[in-house]
Every structure is written in C-alpha cells, then in structure tokens.
Design an enzyme around this catalytic site. Sequence first.
Site, short mmCIF file in Angstrom:
data_model
loop_
_atom_site.label_atom_id
_atom_site.label_comp_id
_atom_site.label_asym_id
_atom_site.label_seq_id
_atom_site.Cartn_x
_atom_site.Cartn_y
_atom_site.Cartn_z
CD GLU A 47 -2.92 0.96 2.42
OE1 GLU A 47 -3.86 1.76 2.49
OE2 GLU A 47 -2.77 0.01 3.23
CG ASN A 195 -9.62 -1.80 1.36
OD1 ASN A 195 -9.22 -2.94 1.57
ND2 ASN A 195 -9.43 -0.80 2.22
CD GLU A 196 -10.12 -2.32 6.04
OE1 GLU A 196 -10.21 -1.19 6.58
OE2 GLU A 196 -9.27 -3.16 6.37
CD GLU A 319 -6.19 -4.65 4.33
OE1 GLU A 319 -6.06 -4.28 5.53
OE2 GLU A 319 -6.61 -3.89 3.44
CD GLN A 368 0.44 -2.41 3.77
OE1 GLN A 368 1.25 -1.75 3.13
NE2 GLN A 368 -0.69 -1.90 4.18
#
Length: 515
Positions: A47, A195-196, A319, A368
């Site tokens: 990210e 996303n989310e 994630e 990540q």
Amino acid sequence: MMKKLTTTLFIIGISIAAFAQETVSMQVNAKADKDKISRFIYGHFAEHLGRCIYDGFYLEDSTMNVPKQGRIRMDIVSALKTINIPLLRWPGGCFADRYHWSDGIGPKDKRPLRINSTWGMVPEDNSFGTDEFLQLCNLLNCEPYIAGNVGTGTPQQMSDWIEYLNFGGKSALADMRRANGHADPYKVAFWGVGNESWGCGGDMTPEYYADLYKRYAAFCLNYPGAPLKKIMSGANADDYNWTEVSMKNVRPNQMWGYSMHYYTIVNNWQHKGSATNFNEEEYFKGLKSCLHIEDLINKHSAIMDKYDPQKKVSLCVDEWGIWTDPEPGTNGAFLYQQNSLRDALIAASSLNIFNKHCDRIRMANLAQTVNVLQALVLTQKEKMVLTPTYYIFDLYKYHQDATLLPVSFFSPDYKYGEESIPAVNASASKDSNGVIHITLVNIDPKNKITINTSFNGAAFKTAEGQVLTSANFTDINTFDNPNKVKPAAFSDFKKNGNELSINLPPMSATLITLK
C-alpha cells in the site's frame, strides 16, 4: 514414614509430569486428491503507506548504491522471487478509495502532487503509479491484484482503468497505454471492487454496498483474453451480518471472491503491544488472537455455504497479520514495526489454517510486504534485512498449488494461567512430483512435543527437515545482526518403516520433506 515417602513421590511425580515430553499421534491421508492449495493463499500486499512503496520497493534516491531497475529495488525483488511470491495487492488498503489512477500515468513531471490524507498527510507525487506497479509485478513474475476506488471514485473511472490495462484494440485509453510504453494489454485479472467499505472505504451499510458493488461490477468489463476475477469487499473480522447480506444480495456468478480482513492484536486497538518488548503473557495472547481466525473462517464459510454450496466464491483473507504499536521514534502513521520469532509462528499457524480451508480460501495477502506491519523485508538506506516471517514463506512455498493432504491429530494444550490453546498445528500437501511436504508448528515456548506420524496411502524412502526457531520468542533480525532467526537443517526425527517420529522443538516451525 510411609506417609512422608508417599508425599515425596507424589511431589516428584508432579515435577516429572510438568516437564514430560508430550507425544501426539498424527495421521496423514495421502490418498486425498480433492482440494488444491491455491498459490494465491501465499499472496502479499503493498500500500501507499509509510515506507512500503517509497523508500521500500521504489527508491526515493535513485543514486542509492543498490541493485535496481529504474527506481525499483532489485534486491527486494530477488528476495521475493526466492519465495515464489504469487500475487501482489495494490494500491491499498484504505489508500485505494482515495486513489485516482489517472494521477499516476504518463510523464512523471506531469503527474500531480497530492496529499496522502489516509496515512500521515504526507506528499504523494504519484511517481509510482499503474505502469510502475505492473513493471514491478512483471519483475516479480507474480499476478497483480488491483483494489479499485469505490469510496471517492466512480464506475466510469474504474471502467476506464480496466480498459487502459486490458483492452488490446484501438481506443483512446488503449492508445494512451501504448504511448506510456506498453503496447500489449496487461490483462489484469484480479480486481477488488472497493476496500473495507464498512469503514475507511465509505462507512457503508452492507445493504448499500451490495447494491453499489453490483453497479460497479456491471461496468468492470471482460475484454478479449482478459476475463476479470472481481472481489467483493467483505467482512471485518466477526461481522457475520455483512457476509449474510452480501451473499444474499449478490449472486455467486457476480463475483470471484469475497474478502475478509482480520488482524492479530495482542491487547487492544489503542494499545496493541510492543513488537519486541513483550512477556510470555503477551506471547500467549498474541497466539490466541491469531488462532481465533479459524473460528471466523468457519462461521463466515457456513454463511457462504448457504448461498454458494458449490463453493464457487473464494473467501479471500486479503489483509491479515499481527499489528503492534509502531516502533518507538518512528512516524506512528507509517505503521513500521519489527518482526520477531513470535510473529513468524503467527504467520506459520495462519498459513496452516488457510491451507486446511483451501476448499473455500483461495487467496490471502499478508499485510504488508516491506517496512509496514508484519513485513517480510525491512530496509534502512542501502541495507535490507529479511524478517523471521519471510523465512516462514520460504519454508511454506512448497504448498503452493499442491494437493492438500488432510491431517488428523489431537493437540496437547499450551497453558498459561487459567487459559489454554492448542500447542500444535500442521498442514500437509503433495506436489505434482509426488513429494510430500508437512509443516508443523509448536507454539509452546518451553516444551518439546513428539509427533508420531503415519501415512495412509503413501510410502517414502527419504526424509529431510528444516526448522525455524530461536532462543527467545522476542528474537528479531536486525541490520547489524540479520541472521539471528533463520531456518536451519533439522534432523531430530526417526523413520520407522512407513512412519515418522518427529521431535518438535519449543516455539518452532518445521518443514519435513518426504520423497
């Protein structure tokens, strides 16, 4: 006198029992050929956050004395190719729903300067954009996974992005891609539609997002030779209502995957705990939090089974990983944390769980890859260090696209205070050459555990082993001591005919290879 002797023997018995080595019987069903462990379970996530992209994958100082192609760090690329990285998710994360792809294409001196309002209000010069990301994926020889902007974007913008990347014919957008240096379409298959969306992606209700997903997905087009695998923004941890509403309102043929996010938290979201300075209580709580993901998978999968009994839709844990407090002295918004043996055991245990549920889970992405959260790689100017978690992915890479071999056993408990969790977790697979790989984790920090393993439907002539462990669960690799936690050859096992007795060291992850 007899009473005293009896009491003494009783006390000695307790002492011996406290330090007795546990023995477990395990059966491996080598006749199974139903489920394949998708290589995409071993995916990763990058990210625009802190030092993951800039000063991580992508050099801010192009004169830095490291192997590079353009501004991409090739020492990181080489390390990730060693573990056969199959997939990389980008540009977020929460950043994705504020990212406009058109800012990151064309000549770099013409790209607009923006503010990364998601992570630290720092400048974003957009020098790493779509074509740079696809160049990175090409160097890594991995599949790209793009998270599209539903939060602040439009269906038209996502539709244009897909055309820019995937259309091989004549159009303004395809010609723009050619002008930017890539004549052939990239044929990007994996697309996250938001996303989310329950949180940073728009704070939506599941009913609203389900309708919005269908609207966006309708304009995410399949171009010749480039069919899409569309992924719906799914639940946060135990939000089972989100899954119920999503699966009820969106048909299985309208999505390839449904995402779930879950982070291992030791204490709470305000005070997550240190990455390096923790005691056995926090070690135990971290492993307990990690293992809870299997409860979530079971419950979300049961809901999905109601609407998709044929399991056409992948549950994508896109994630996951341990989230601790940032390292002291660093920018808290950059989420830079060290990585210990504990974190490696969390990664190993999680991957064993994902393997076990590969009939439904066909993608997972660790958060990540570089310099952020449970990273595989940490950098400090020219220096690069591989974390204990990196070495778990190196040990486990043999499971990618192999056939799952179910294992059955009763694990002894690892007890701390009044609580207990299973001390052992494992998974096994058989690759296309018939080689069997077994990965075993002993999370007990004090006791060795013996695994007596039998095989139904397989014979082997040779056995080899590797183990990842260290003296302390807080041990880390640093730039001054980069090899403190690293796999070593393992030989503490005995072959007896077609059975194998394996002595797992305390707090260890072990790979056994049978040929």
